[in-house]
Write a protein that holds these residues in place. Sequence first.
Motif, short mmCIF file in Angstrom:
data_model
loop_
_atom_site.label_atom_id
_atom_site.label_comp_id
_atom_site.label_asym_id
_atom_site.label_seq_id
_atom_site.Cartn_x
_atom_site.Cartn_y
_atom_site.Cartn_z
N THR B 112 0.83 -1.20 0.00
CA THR B 112 0.00 0.00 0.00
C THR B 112 0.87 1.26 0.00
O THR B 112 0.56 2.24 -0.68
CB THR B 112 -0.95 0.00 1.22
N VAL B 113 1.96 1.22 0.75
CA VAL B 113 2.90 2.35 0.74
C VAL B 113 3.40 2.59 -0.69
O VAL B 113 3.39 3.73 -1.19
CB VAL B 113 4.10 2.10 1.68
N LEU B 116 0.59 4.18 -2.67
CA LEU B 116 0.31 5.57 -2.28
C LEU B 116 1.39 6.52 -2.78
O LEU B 116 1.12 7.71 -2.99
CB LEU B 116 0.20 5.68 -0.75
N LEU B 117 2.60 6.00 -2.97
CA LEU B 117 3.69 6.86 -3.43
C LEU B 117 3.81 6.87 -4.96
O LEU B 117 4.64 7.59 -5.50
CB LEU B 117 5.02 6.42 -2.80
N GLU B 122 -1.46 8.49 -6.77
CA GLU B 122 -1.52 9.49 -5.71
C GLU B 122 -2.30 10.75 -6.11
O GLU B 122 -3.16 11.21 -5.37
CB GLU B 122 -0.10 9.90 -5.29
N ARG B 126 -5.89 11.80 -4.39
CA ARG B 126 -5.97 12.95 -3.50
C ARG B 126 -7.08 13.91 -3.97
O ARG B 126 -7.84 14.44 -3.16
CB ARG B 126 -4.62 13.66 -3.49
N LEU B 184 -1.77 5.36 8.45
CA LEU B 184 -1.15 5.45 7.12
C LEU B 184 -1.97 6.37 6.22
O LEU B 184 -1.42 7.22 5.51
CB LEU B 184 -1.06 4.04 6.52
N ARG B 187 -1.42 10.10 7.34
CA ARG B 187 -0.10 10.63 6.97
C ARG B 187 -0.04 10.93 5.48
O ARG B 187 0.50 11.94 5.06
CB ARG B 187 1.01 9.63 7.31
N TRP B 188 -0.61 10.01 4.71
CA TRP B 188 -0.57 10.19 3.25
C TRP B 188 -1.49 11.34 2.82
O TRP B 188 -1.07 12.25 2.11
CB TRP B 188 -0.97 8.90 2.55
N ARG B 191 -0.52 14.66 4.59
CA ARG B 191 0.94 14.92 4.55
C ARG B 191 1.45 15.35 5.94
O ARG B 191 2.22 16.30 6.06
CB ARG B 191 1.28 16.03 3.56
N ILE B 195 5.77 8.45 5.01
CA ILE B 195 5.39 7.04 5.15
C ILE B 195 6.52 6.17 4.60
O ILE B 195 7.24 6.59 3.71
CB ILE B 195 4.05 6.73 4.44
#
Lengths: 214, 214
Positions: B112-113, B116-117, B122, B126, B184, B187-188, B191, B195
């Motif tokens: 998932t990290v 998300l990146l 992303e 968002r 998570l 944070r994502w 911001r 992460i």
Amino acid sequence: MAQTPAGPPRKPAPDTARRSEKSRRAIYDAALALVGEVGYARTTIEGIAARAGVGKQTIYRWWGSKGDVLLEAFLDLGDQAADRTAQPGRDPHALPDTGDLAADLKLVLRATVDELLDPRFEVPSRALAAEGLVNEQIGKEFVAKLLEPSLQLYVDRLRSAQRAGAVRPDVEPRIALELFVSPLAQRWLQRTAPISYAYVDTLVDYALYGIAPR
Amino acid sequence: MAQTPAGPPRKPAPDTARRSEKSRRAIYDAALALVGEVGYARTTIEGIAARAGVGKQTIYRWWGSKGDVLLEAFLDLGDQAADRTAQPGRDPHALPDTGDLAADLKLVLRATVDELLDPRFEVPSRALAAEGLVNEQIGKEFVAKLLEPSLQLYVDRLRSAQRAGAVRPDVEPRIALELFVSPLAQRWLQRTAPISYAYVDTLVDYALYGIAPR
């Protein structure tokens, strides 16, 4: 305040101070109401001034931009909430520290539930948070000036709990606090599920004792 | 497919099917790119059609609104990610279940990290999330069709862990999953802090074993 060539600064006369304080509060109220109603993008200094019943120049004399007005309006809202729950002799923003970590966290998170469900706070907060997601500069200011300072209060409380032996010494407080703060934030912000006192109590218990058998 | 009075439906000729699939993918790509660039409000069916190189009518034949196009584009993005990590013989969306709950959760959260990146994911995510905060109807669809189904996969994995004795029987899986998913997400989305793999590993350990001494 910087001294002027004309001499030391004078304290404003009581009437002027009272008038200023009244205008400042009217401007905060107008800014929060407007951003809740029309969103961040369509909130303007002109609109805030008109709604607050002050001249545009009054706002420009005190603040550089609508972002600045809004951030201070939110800080003020937070101060008002802190004043209502302050304990005598302690920093009004500090979290309670009775020695019972679970009870202290539940108390604070229950008060946060109340605040999140208060329309005066909810509608403008959601509008500002939404703007912060897409506008990186507003988002960074929002986090640095509003969100992170409030999270640091949990860091302080968790460090105190570590000194008292109630939290393992190897736990990183800045991450640990997210186990109960972030679920509440996400449920509220994204409306994924209802929030309640029972819900935040459960979060605190799971975070402290874990979901695996002990 | 419903039968028509003219007879049973015919399978499209292979060329037509290939052309449709190509258009569909071009439309998804265009929709995701546009919403990332100009935001939800300024994304239009016309804009998506122009960018995808198809006629507006092609889009209206398959979808009722831009919201529908976008939701399916995100679902498709999720399907592609699931296909890449699918295990033979299992539902491609199911979480891994090796019997080691901590390891399985870390594996999924690390993936998932990565997702998300990934800017392809992303930026439009968002934009859609921001719209969901202020537009309650879009938010509800986003949660019901995209977010909640993915959270239910964690519920299933935690129930399996309860049957195996790795999670206490009185724990409510729908709340427990938030201890590692919501930090998570926050944070994502906001911001608030970086992460990483190490971060999600820590979340899983804290959630499983708690932050109080054992």
